[in-house]
Design an enzyme around this catalytic site. Structure first.
Site, PDB file in Angstrom:
ATOM      1  N   GLU A   1      21.423  -6.078 -40.569  1.00 48.32           N
ATOM      2  CA  GLU A   1      20.712  -6.913 -41.535  1.00 48.32           C
ATOM      3  C   GLU A   1      21.606  -7.675 -42.520  1.00 48.32           C
ATOM      4  O   GLU A   1      21.532  -7.485 -43.737  1.00 48.32           O
ATOM      5  CB  GLU A   1      19.711  -6.060 -42.315  1.00 48.32           C
ATOM      6  CG  GLU A   1      18.607  -5.495 -41.450  1.00 48.32           C
ATOM      7  CD  GLU A   1      17.529  -4.762 -42.237  1.00 48.32           C
ATOM      8  OE1 GLU A   1      16.463  -4.518 -41.665  1.00 48.32           O
ATOM      9  OE2 GLU A   1      17.754  -4.445 -43.434  1.00 48.32           O
TER      10      GLU A   1
ATOM     11  N   GLU B   1      14.869  -1.429 -35.451  1.00 49.54           N
ATOM     12  CA  GLU B   1      14.171  -0.717 -36.529  1.00 49.54           C
ATOM     13  C   GLU B   1      12.719  -1.146 -36.557  1.00 49.54           C
ATOM     14  O   GLU B   1      12.411  -2.332 -36.432  1.00 49.54           O
ATOM     15  CB  GLU B   1      14.766  -1.014 -37.916  1.00 49.54           C
ATOM     16  CG  GLU B   1      16.065  -0.346 -38.241  1.00 49.54           C
ATOM     17  CD  GLU B   1      16.537  -0.646 -39.670  1.00 49.54           C
ATOM     18  OE1 GLU B   1      15.677  -0.923 -40.543  1.00 49.54           O
ATOM     19  OE2 GLU B   1      17.746  -0.623 -39.887  1.00 49.54           O
TER      20      GLU B   1
END
EC number: 3.2.1.21
Length: 444
Positions: free
Chosen positions: A163, A356
């Site tokens: 991320e 995720e």
């Protein structure tokens, strides 16, 4: 108030391919503890500053995974996953004998029949480095080569970064995560240098013989607040910043129009490194975002204060239940995101892995988490049925953990952790996921 979700639990979840990767994810800083056995990170400095973390806590102990990892590997084996995504702490690797822990962890995972899938950077940058400096990308490649040399005989699947969008936005633009800088659009060099670090890491991994490399980028659909031109324009810009700014360079070898000239260095040369071919593309999905024109005032959204000077405003998504974090629960957003990426990038999009997907809810009998996961796995299967090449799904997270600036108030785990005693207790969602994997049958 948490609104309970309806489920389709009366019908079996459709079968995925036998080669599908089923896993769970964690990150080093959030679970490892043993802070005195590694070098400091930017998160240590951040959490030491009063007011930065909502409950005043730190991750110095967290789940004490470094000393209790065998217990956690047993939980993975009992769950029945065939892969475990964890992160390697760069500060730990830089300390004396720091790689020894990961040697033991990888050995134990392999012995339990669980494939190790390490992420090489999950936000815990060594305290003496800075993503605003280009040299950090070079230092990252050196660290990656060291880890690959040590673990590459047993690890075959690698993730470079986690991320970079959130790490740039929350840590460098808004200052609500480490390193706590509030630079707004002057944070863009941090994005570029992380992407460059990714490309250099891919080259380092290839040089070590790795053939299964991806990245974990967070993405979600952007919904305009209305069809008014100002709202549509704001939503397009938000989508550019949070989705295309990080996907286009990796998959197309170019920045979106108007962005490249804002980046430092020889951008064209750097893009050739950033766009090193990937074997798969990791997507972290939590929710869509509803965006409209700026409203001229600060807005509190998802625990983050969005400054008035941003050229967009984030709005509430109504008509959906929300998690304990206040995030809307929109499984169909996952299907929308994946089909959008397929249509946007075509044959430049490699196979996808959901690296995720999860939610924060309290309690051990966490039926809302069961409903959330049930809905999202079904939404994922709809994307597969629509022709998106998806190869795996990782639940966030195995354990309740240190949830960054939220401290220990938000619980994402399939396993409850009592942070006073560190006792682990599998939740209802753990048992649900185990039964799902049993129903899916043996994997190749």
């Amino acid at each position: 108030m948490i609104q309970r979700m309806a489920t389709d639990a009366g019908n079996p979840i459709p079968r995925f391919p036998a080669s599908f990767l089923w896993g769970v994810s964690t990150s080093a800083h959030q679970i490892e503890g043993a802070a005195d056995e590694r070098e400091p990170s930017v998160w240590d400095a951040f959490t030491a500053t009063p007011g930065r973390v909502k409950d005043g806590s730190t991750a110095s102990v967290a789940c004490d995974h470094v000393h209790r990892h065998r217990e956690d590997v047993a939980l993975l084996a009992g769950l029945g996953v065939n892969a475990y995504r964890f992160s390697v702490s760069w500060p730990r690797v830089r300390s004396e004998n720091g790689l020894d822990f990961y040697d033991r962890l990888v050995d134990d995972l392999c012995a339990a029949g669980v494939r190790p899938v390490p992420t090489l950077f999950h936000w815990d940058l060594p305290a003496d480095l800075d993503w605003l400096e280009r040299d950090t990308a070079e230092r990252f490649a050196e660290y990656v080569a060291l880890v690959a040399d040590r673990l590459g005989d047993r690890v075959t699947k690698w993730i470079t970064l986690n991320e970079p969008a959130e790490h740039t936005l929350l840590g460098h633009a808004l200052g609500v995560h480490a390193p706590g800088k509030r630079l707004l659009f002057d944070a863009l060099p941090a994005a570029h240098h992380q992407l460059l670090a990714h490309g250099l890491a891919v080259r380092a991994l290839r040089a070590s013989g790795a053939t299964d490399i991806g990245i974990a980028n967070s993405h979600g659909p952007t919904w305009a607040a209305s069809t008014e031109a100002a709202d549509m324009e704001a939503a397009e810009f938000y989508d550019l910043l949070l989705n295309r700014l990080f996907a286009d360079p990796l998959l197309l070898g170019r920045y979106p129009d108007g962005i490249g000239e804002l980046m430092p260095g020889d951008v064209e040369a750097d893009l050739k490194v950033i766009a090193e071919p990937l074997d798969w593309y990791g997507i972290n999905y939590y929710a869509p975002t509803r965006v409209g024109a700026p409203q001229g005032a600060e807005i509190e959204f998802g625990g983050v204060t969005m400054p008035a000077e941003l050229p967009f405003s984030v709005r509430e998504i109504e008509g959906h239940p929300v998690t304990d974090f206040g995030w809307p629960v929109v499984p169909e957003g996952l299907t929308e995101l994946l089909t959008t990426f397929r249509d946007r990038y075509g044959d430049r999009l490699p196979p996808v892995v959901i690296t995720e997907n999860g939610c924060a809810y309290p309690g051990v009998d966490d039926q809302d988490r069961v409903a959330y996961l049930d809905g999202h796995v079904r939404a994922l299967h709809r994307a597969v049925a629509a022709g998106v090449d998806v190869r795996g799904y990782f639940v966030w997270s195995l354990l309740d953990n240190f949830e960054w600036a939220e401290g220990y108030a938000r619980r994402f785990g399939l396993v409850h952790v009592d942070f006073a005693t560190l006792e682990r207790t599998p939740k209802a969602s753990y048992h649900w996921y185990r039964e799902l994997l049993r129903a899916q049958g043996p994997t190749a």
